[in-house]
Design a protein around this motif. Structure first.
Motif, mmCIF file in Angstrom:
data_model
loop_
_atom_site.group_PDB
_atom_site.id
_atom_site.type_symbol
_atom_site.label_atom_id
_atom_site.label_comp_id
_atom_site.label_asym_id
_atom_site.label_seq_id
_atom_site.Cartn_x
_atom_site.Cartn_y
_atom_site.Cartn_z
ATOM 1 N N SER A 119 0.508 -0.973 0.206
ATOM 2 C CA SER A 119 0.082 -0.248 0.236
ATOM 3 C C SER A 119 0.986 0.966 0.269
ATOM 4 O O SER A 119 0.412 1.831 -0.965
ATOM 5 N N ASP B 194 0.911 4.300 -2.671
ATOM 6 C CA ASP B 194 0.676 5.503 -2.670
ATOM 7 C C ASP B 194 1.663 6.427 -3.155
ATOM 8 O O ASP B 194 1.536 7.554 -3.545
ATOM 9 N N ARG C 57 -2.368 16.282 4.129
ATOM 10 C CA ARG C 57 -3.255 15.606 3.709
ATOM 11 C C ARG C 57 -2.880 14.026 3.257
ATOM 12 O O ARG C 57 -3.426 13.473 3.175
ATOM 13 N N LYS C 58 -1.760 13.933 1.792
ATOM 14 C CA LYS C 58 -1.957 12.937 0.579
ATOM 15 C C LYS C 58 -1.401 11.343 1.719
ATOM 16 O O LYS C 58 -1.753 11.020 1.655
ATOM 17 N N GLU D 18 -0.822 11.794 5.277
ATOM 18 C CA GLU D 18 -1.852 11.316 5.844
ATOM 19 C C GLU D 18 -3.020 9.868 5.730
ATOM 20 O O GLU D 18 -3.390 9.043 6.429
ATOM 21 N N HIS D 19 -3.890 10.828 4.135
ATOM 22 C CA HIS D 19 -4.716 9.765 4.168
ATOM 23 C C HIS D 19 -3.153 7.955 3.468
ATOM 24 O O HIS D 19 -4.530 6.632 3.715
ATOM 25 N N SER D 20 -2.222 8.023 3.223
ATOM 26 C CA SER D 20 -1.222 7.289 2.457
ATOM 27 C C SER D 20 -1.307 6.268 3.977
ATOM 28 O O SER D 20 -1.396 5.040 4.033
ATOM 29 N N LYS E 146 -3.209 6.353 6.693
ATOM 30 C CA LYS E 146 -4.626 5.118 7.183
ATOM 31 C C LYS E 146 -4.650 4.637 6.382
ATOM 32 O O LYS E 146 -4.464 3.229 7.047
ATOM 33 N N LYS E 147 -3.642 4.309 4.712
ATOM 34 C CA LYS E 147 -5.024 3.453 4.153
ATOM 35 C C LYS E 147 -3.624 2.342 4.375
ATOM 36 O O LYS E 147 -4.066 1.154 4.422
ATOM 37 N N LYS F 75 -4.410 -0.067 7.410
ATOM 38 C CA LYS F 75 -5.978 -0.554 7.431
ATOM 39 C C LYS F 75 -5.706 -1.529 6.284
ATOM 40 O O LYS F 75 -6.157 -2.830 6.407
#
Length: 146
Positions: free
Chosen positions: A44, A48, A61-62, A64-66, A68-69, A72
């Protein structure tokens, strides 16, 4: 007549982390979770990172999203692997034999549990159980061939 040959070998580095819980079943389950969870998180992260570099956007933001992904994906696939490895080990202990049937039964039970936990219909649970058993069996046979 002169002859020449070339020989080489390629070995991947191995890193094993052992966590002893005092229970062999839990040891195998935690080991499966950690190994496959790490692979999924790394996959993942690599995907990303590629998209972030390709887009040229290094925003917080990107990133942080990476992250979190990545967490998960690692947790999901680690859980699936932990359940499968634990089921296969349990089948081996209950049946008292080490063969492809343990993989099939472990895969079927894992597919059914993950499907049922995802609140799918009864038909989907059965389909996922069959798919899990078939995939685990095929994987086991391929391991014997390689």
């Amino acid at each position: 007549m002169p002859s020449s040959s070339f020989g080489a070998s390629l070995a991947t580095p191995k890193l094993n982390v052992a966590i002893d819980t005092g229970n062999p079943f839990l040891n195998v389950t935690v080991d499966g979770f950690l190994k496959i969870g790490t692979v999924a998180a790394t996959k993942s992260l690599a995907e990303d990172a590629y998209h972030i570099v390709k887009g040229g956007n290094f925003s917080g933001r990107k990133i942080e999203h990476s992250l979190k992904k990545m967490c998960k994906e690692g947790a999901y696939w680690g859980t699936v692997a932990g359940i499968y490895v634990g089921m296969e080990y349990g089948m081996e202990r209950v049946r008292g034999t080490h063969d492809w049937k343990n993989a099939m039964l472990g895969g079927a039970l894992t597919g059914a549990l993950i499907s049922a936990a995802s609140n799918k219909s009864k038909d989907n649970v059965v389909i996922d159980a069959i798919a899990g058993g078939a995939i685990a069996t095929a994987s086991t046979f391929l391991n014997y061939l390689i």
